[in-house]
Design a protein around this motif. Structure first.
Motif, PDB file in Angstrom:
ATOM      1  N   VAL A  89       0.835  -1.210   0.000  1.00 56.03           N
ATOM      2  CA  VAL A  89       0.000   0.000   0.000  1.00 56.03           C
ATOM      3  C   VAL A  89       0.866   1.254   0.000  1.00 56.03           C
ATOM      4  N   LYS A  90       2.127   1.102  -0.448  1.00 60.52           N
ATOM      5  CA  LYS A  90       3.055   2.231  -0.592  1.00 60.52           C
ATOM      6  C   LYS A  90       3.320   2.952   0.722  1.00 60.52           C
ATOM      7  N   ALA A  91       3.196   2.221   1.834  1.00 65.67           N
ATOM      8  CA  ALA A  91       3.478   2.819   3.135  1.00 65.67           C
ATOM      9  C   ALA A  91       4.981   2.750   3.395  1.00 65.67           C
ATOM     10  N   GLU A  92       5.630   3.883   3.386  1.00 64.98           N
ATOM     11  CA  GLU A  92       7.072   3.944   3.607  1.00 64.98           C
ATOM     12  C   GLU A  92       7.442   4.770   4.834  1.00 64.98           C
ATOM     13  N   GLU A  93       6.537   5.660   5.251  1.00 65.46           N
ATOM     14  CA  GLU A  93       6.867   6.563   6.349  1.00 65.46           C
ATOM     15  C   GLU A  93       5.696   6.711   7.315  1.00 65.46           C
ATOM     16  N   GLN A  94       5.072   5.578   7.647  1.00 68.43           N
ATOM     17  CA  GLN A  94       4.015   5.629   8.639  1.00 68.43           C
ATOM     18  C   GLN A  94       4.607   5.490  10.048  1.00 68.43           C
ATOM     19  N   ILE A  95       3.807   5.840  11.042  1.00 71.23           N
ATOM     20  CA  ILE A  95       4.196   5.626  12.431  1.00 71.23           C
ATOM     21  C   ILE A  95       3.382   4.460  12.974  1.00 71.23           C
ATOM     22  N   GLY A  96       3.937   3.739  13.949  1.00 72.52           N
ATOM     23  CA  GLY A  96       3.280   2.564  14.490  1.00 72.52           C
ATOM     24  C   GLY A  96       3.066   2.659  15.989  1.00 72.52           C
ATOM     25  N   LEU A  97       2.152   1.827  16.496  1.00 74.65           N
ATOM     26  CA  LEU A  97       1.861   1.781  17.922  1.00 74.65           C
ATOM     27  C   LEU A  97       1.429   0.364  18.286  1.00 74.65           C
ATOM     28  N   LYS A  98       1.940  -0.143  19.393  1.00 72.17           N
ATOM     29  CA  LYS A  98       1.493  -1.438  19.884  1.00 72.17           C
ATOM     30  C   LYS A  98       0.054  -1.310  20.388  1.00 72.17           C
ATOM     31  N   CYS A  99      -0.861  -2.049  19.782  1.00 71.20           N
ATOM     32  CA  CYS A  99      -2.283  -1.930  20.112  1.00 71.20           C
ATOM     33  C   CYS A  99      -3.013  -3.123  19.507  1.00 71.20           C
ATOM     34  N   ALA A 100      -4.012  -3.630  20.203  1.00 71.23           N
ATOM     35  CA  ALA A 100      -4.723  -4.837  19.764  1.00 71.23           C
ATOM     36  C   ALA A 100      -6.016  -4.548  19.021  1.00 71.23           C
TER      37      ALA A 100
END
Length: 369
Positions: A277-288
């Protein structure tokens, strides 16, 4: 029609503690923005009837919706994004009154709500939040909850927002979407690095079932307030993420219902990538959280007592990163100066009321203004 895969996951506030600049569009960035009509005032009656008939049966039947991606996003390295301008914030507008609910000492925001729309014969749901604007009529959500990119970038149909949604109820009214504003690169290239949208909505509507009439609930921001916006911020400051997960975990041990607002808390990390999906600079978070939480707000400096802070992301992707068949990660586009420019393209647009004096709907666009 192809059905998109679900996410496998799934007053002003002081600027203290946030890097802030004057609220101006960065001089070097004037990105192409895409604007599209979601609904005319004349179509509102049919949309509201569709979602509220049979005691809201269609609301309760809506399936969680997510952006199709081939694998769970992965943290590539630790670091920070290259901001495209100075950091900035837009203050929130608050709503006083007694707390509506407490969960583990966190007062849930009145601004957060559930988004509903249709694609063909399918009924779907995402999440979203009221965000501050000139006419207090703006919702922040994910772009994939507005544009059906699998259907050649057409907009979703029968798009509504229900702040404070719970168990099929709309405590502060139903808000029909008017126009959607997204980044050009998402609409054209399906670029998840720009998976955010700002939607203007008409005044809220409340139905009197006994009299079979509608009443005007007023502007969204006047009813529930509106979160602020933060952009070009350093990644790592703790955030609260709110949403309505509705898809079950893959192991079947815990099934979200989508009927109540949930939250996660933690420190985001960067960059998270997923090439499909062309995601190269997303931010992430640990979450369920799982599918249905798409579009839910990531709020910096959330003041639980006032229920407001700064939206600094909206849930985009998610998945299981450790192979235990349970979602453990959600992501968001990084909010930068281009995000702010898309937001500003919607900031000053008027919507207005869509209720006649006799309590009927379907007035013309001229009357709505």
């Amino acid at each position: 029609m192809k059905k998109r895969a679900l996410l496998p996951l799934g007053g002003a506030v002081a600027a203290a503690g946030l890097a802030a600049a004057a609220v101006t569009i960065p001089a070097q960035a004037a990105p192409s923005t895409s604007a599209a009509r979601l609904s005319s005032a004349a179509a509102a009656a049919d949309i509201l009837d569709f979602w509220t008939e049979n005691d809201g049966a269609n609301l309760k039947s809506a399936e969680p919706y997510g952006m199709e991606h081939k694998s769970a996003p992965k943290l590539v390295s630790k670091g920070g994004p290259a901001a495209d301008g100075k950091p900035g914030v837009v203050p929130a507008i608050g709503q006083g009154g007694k707390a509506a609910g407490v969960t583990k000492n966190v007062n849930l925001p009145k601004t957060a709500g559930r988004v509903f729309f249709t694609i063909g014969d399918g009924l779907y749901s995402c999440s979203g939040s009221s965000i501050q604007s000139r006419y207090r009529n703006l919702v922040a959500t994910a772009a994939h909850c507005v544009y059906d990119i699998a259907g050649d970038a057409s907009t979703m149909k029968r798009w509504i927002f229900i702040p404070g949604y719970y168990d099929g109820k709309a405590p502060w009214g139903i808000y029909v979407g008017k126009t959607a504003h997204t980044h050009h690169d998402f609409e054209v290239y399906e670029d998840a690095d720009h998976d955010y949208a700002f939607v203007t909505v008409y005044n809220g509507i409340v139905r009197d079932h006994a009299k079979k009439t509608w009443s005007d609930a007023g502007r969204l921001g006047d009813k529930v307030g509106g979160q602020g916006l933060a952009y070009n911020q350093k990644v790592g400051a703790p955030v609260f993420v709110f949403g309505y997960p509705a898809a079950p975990q893959a192991d079947g041990q815990y099934a979200w219902s989508g009927e109540k607002l949930k939250w996660c808390y933690g420190k985001p990390f960067f960059p998270v990538q997923e090439s499909s999906v062309k995601a190269e600079e997303q931010i992430g978070l640990k979450c369920a959280m799982t599918g249905g939480s798409s579009g839910g707000p990531w709020i910096l400096k959330y003041q639980s007592s006032r229920r407001i802070g700064y939206i600094n992301g909206v849930t985009s992707l998610g998945g299981d990163t450790d192979g235990d068949n349970r979602s453990d990660l959600i992501t968001s586009a990084y909010f930068d100066g281009e995000t702010y420019a898309v937001y500003k393209s919607a900031y000053s647009l008027w919507s207005g009321s869509i209720v006649r004096r006799d309590g009927s709907l379907g007035i013309t666009e001229t009357q709505a203004r």
